[in-house]
Design an enzyme around this catalytic site. Structure first.
Site, short mmCIF file in Angstrom:
data_model
loop_
_atom_site.label_atom_id
_atom_site.label_comp_id
_atom_site.label_asym_id
_atom_site.label_seq_id
_atom_site.Cartn_x
_atom_site.Cartn_y
_atom_site.Cartn_z
N GLU A 1 11.18 4.20 6.30
CA GLU A 1 11.31 3.47 7.55
C GLU A 1 10.43 2.23 7.66
O GLU A 1 10.55 1.47 8.60
CB GLU A 1 11.02 4.39 8.74
CG GLU A 1 12.20 5.32 8.95
CD GLU A 1 11.85 6.56 9.73
OE1 GLU A 1 10.69 6.68 10.16
OE2 GLU A 1 12.74 7.39 9.88
N ILE B 1 0.86 -1.19 0.00
CA ILE B 1 0.00 0.00 0.00
C ILE B 1 0.89 1.23 0.00
O ILE B 1 0.59 2.24 -0.61
CB ILE B 1 -0.92 0.01 1.24
CG1 ILE B 1 -1.83 -1.20 1.26
CG2 ILE B 1 -1.72 1.31 1.32
CD1 ILE B 1 -2.59 -1.38 2.58
N ASN C 1 -1.46 11.77 7.68
CA ASN C 1 -1.72 10.72 8.67
C ASN C 1 -3.19 10.64 9.09
O ASN C 1 -3.51 10.16 10.17
CB ASN C 1 -0.79 10.88 9.88
CG ASN C 1 0.63 10.45 9.51
OD1 ASN C 1 0.81 9.60 8.64
ND2 ASN C 1 1.60 11.02 10.19
N ASP D 1 -0.81 6.13 11.90
CA ASP D 1 0.61 6.41 12.13
C ASP D 1 0.84 6.91 13.56
O ASP D 1 1.34 8.02 13.77
CB ASP D 1 1.09 7.45 11.11
CG ASP D 1 2.59 7.35 10.85
OD1 ASP D 1 3.25 6.49 11.47
OD2 ASP D 1 3.09 8.14 10.02
N ASP E 1 2.47 13.77 15.23
CA ASP E 1 2.79 13.84 13.79
C ASP E 1 1.48 13.95 13.01
O ASP E 1 1.31 13.34 11.96
CB ASP E 1 3.59 12.61 13.37
CG ASP E 1 4.20 12.77 11.98
OD1 ASP E 1 4.33 13.91 11.49
OD2 ASP E 1 4.54 11.73 11.36
N VAL F 1 3.86 -0.69 4.22
CA VAL F 1 2.55 -1.19 4.64
C VAL F 1 2.03 -2.06 3.50
O VAL F 1 2.04 -1.64 2.34
CB VAL F 1 1.58 -0.03 4.93
CG1 VAL F 1 0.20 -0.57 5.33
CG2 VAL F 1 2.12 0.89 6.02
N1 LIG Z 1 -4.47 0.46 8.33
C1 LIG Z 1 -4.25 0.93 7.11
N2 LIG Z 1 -5.11 0.70 6.10
C2 LIG Z 1 -4.89 1.19 4.86
N3 LIG Z 1 -3.82 1.93 4.52
C3 LIG Z 1 -2.91 2.21 5.49
C4 LIG Z 1 -3.08 1.73 6.82
N4 LIG Z 1 -2.03 2.15 7.56
C5 LIG Z 1 -1.25 2.85 6.73
N5 LIG Z 1 -1.76 2.90 5.47
C6 LIG Z 1 -1.17 3.56 4.31
O1 LIG Z 1 0.24 3.52 4.39
C7 LIG Z 1 0.79 4.83 4.49
C8 LIG Z 1 1.97 4.82 5.46
O2 LIG Z 1 1.53 4.43 6.73
P1 LIG Z 1 2.00 5.21 8.04
O3 LIG Z 1 1.68 6.65 7.89
O4 LIG Z 1 1.43 4.48 9.20
O5 LIG Z 1 3.54 4.95 8.02
P2 LIG Z 1 4.78 5.96 7.99
O6 LIG Z 1 5.60 5.59 9.13
O7 LIG Z 1 4.33 7.38 7.82
O8 LIG Z 1 5.46 5.49 6.70
P3 LIG Z 1 6.21 6.40 5.67
O9 LIG Z 1 7.54 6.67 6.28
O10 LIG Z 1 6.19 5.51 4.49
O11 LIG Z 1 5.36 7.65 5.48
C9 LIG Z 1 -0.36 5.70 4.93
O12 LIG Z 1 -0.23 7.02 4.50
C10 LIG Z 1 -1.56 5.04 4.29
O13 LIG Z 1 -1.71 5.45 2.94
MG LIG Z 2 2.61 8.48 7.88
#
Ligand SMILES: Nc1ncnc2c1ncn2[C@@H]1O[C@H](COP(=O)(O)OP(=O)(O)OP(=O)(O)O)[C@@H](O)[C@H]1O
Ligand SMILES: [Mg+2]
Length: 267
Positions: free
Chosen positions: A63, A58, A197, A209, A192, A66
């Site tokens: 870091e 996704i 997010n 997040d 954040d 998903v």
């Molecule tokens: N439970 C979920 N269901 C669907 N999509 C999700 C879910 N959790 C995260 N995502 C998707 O994955 C993306 C990244 O997730 P998240 O923001 O939790 O991680 P991050 O630590 O910010 O990662 P990155 O460093 O890649 O931004 C989100 O912006 C969203 O599009």
């Molecule tokens: Mg994020």
């Protein structure tokens, strides 16, 4: 006890990213995410009946990644895999060391990233118990966090930044309630919060997040609170919403929780 090769062969059938018909670049990225320890964690989830299969990514970030995953009933889930890299370790350390829930976790890179995964899981639980809409946490182990999939049959839900809003002020109020109720009811500050997010499912915002969220007694909690409000106000102002001044929101957030404490003291 199956050998590593046997386990890998088992995984290859169930994890799309491990199949061989992939380009060099894709395989290199996969190699960084699916290191040996991560693969064994996924193997345990699969033999434990928690995950059946892992499909498309996704999101792929610096870091972590998903993935869209399914359980044995073919129900969707989201699997967040944190990269066990030095850069992740560096970023997360101060958030773990400053959190009283994680006393004694220091130094070791693996331990720190495992604690980080555990922390996001617990923060999701805490938000969810307080009634703030977040993906329901399902399980975690090592650097892998499994949670409810936010989206529908057509794919994952869009981020707030890409969502065309009918009524920005209404959406603003809902996102603001994540900050205020998050502080007062979950006793957390997200830290954040931004248009990246928050996902929109069926027109409703959902907070994601949550790894860096801190308890509201953290020495820096008020600064994190102010930053979250500032980010949210900035985004919604640009969308034409009627935004409330930062100071007013801070007061409402913090004073509201004081009232609550006074009430419970009187009881
Ligand atoms: N439970 C979920 N269901 C669907 N999509 C999700 C879910 N959790 C995260 N995502 C998707 O994955 C993306 C990244 O997730 P998240 O923001 O939790 O991680 P991050 O630590 O910010 O990662 P990155 O460093 O890649 O931004 C989100 O912006 C969203 O599009
Ligand atoms: Mg994020």
């Amino acid at each position: 006890m199956p050998s590593y090769d046997e386990k890998y062969a088992f995984l290859e059938k169930r994890v799309d990213a491990l199949r061989t018909n992939r380009t060099g670049d894709e395989r290199q990225t996969d190699g960084q995410v699916f290191d040996k320890k991560t693969l064994m964690t996924i193997y345990d989830f699969m033999t434990g009946g928690v995950i059946d299969s892992i499909h498309y990514p996704i999101s792929t970030g610096k870091e972590g990644n998903v993935f869209y995953a399914e359980n044995e009933d073919k129900e969707p889930m989201a699997l967040k895999i944190f990269r066990t890299s030095t850069s992740t370790f560096k970023r997360v350390t101060r958030y773990i060391e400053g959190d009283p829930r994680f006393k004694g976790v220091a130094g070791n890179r693996w331990k720190m990233i495992y604690a980080w995964t555990n922390k996001e899981y617990r923060n999701l639980q805490r938000y969810s118990e307080a009634g703030i809409p977040v993906p329901e946490p399902i399980a975690f182990d090592k650097n892998c966090l499994l949670m409810e999939f936010i989206g529908n049959e057509t794919g994952p839900a869009p981020q707030l930044k890409d969502y065309p809003m009918d009524d920005p002020t209404e959406m603003y109020d809902e996102v603001l309630s994540f900050i205020i109720d998050g502080w007062q009811d979950a006793h957390l500050v997200h830290g954040d919060l931004s248009e990246y997010n928050v996902l929109i499912q069926d027109g409703q915002p959902i907070l994601i997040d949550c790894g860096q969220a801190m308890t509201n007694d953290f020495f820096n909690a008020k600064d994190l609170l102010a930053r979250d409000i500032k980010n949210v106000n900035h985004f919604f102002k640009g969308k034409g919403a009627d935004v409330i001044p930062i100071e007013t929101v801070i007061e409402e957030t913090i004073d509201g929780s004081k009232d609550e404490e006074e009430e419970s003291e009187e009881e």
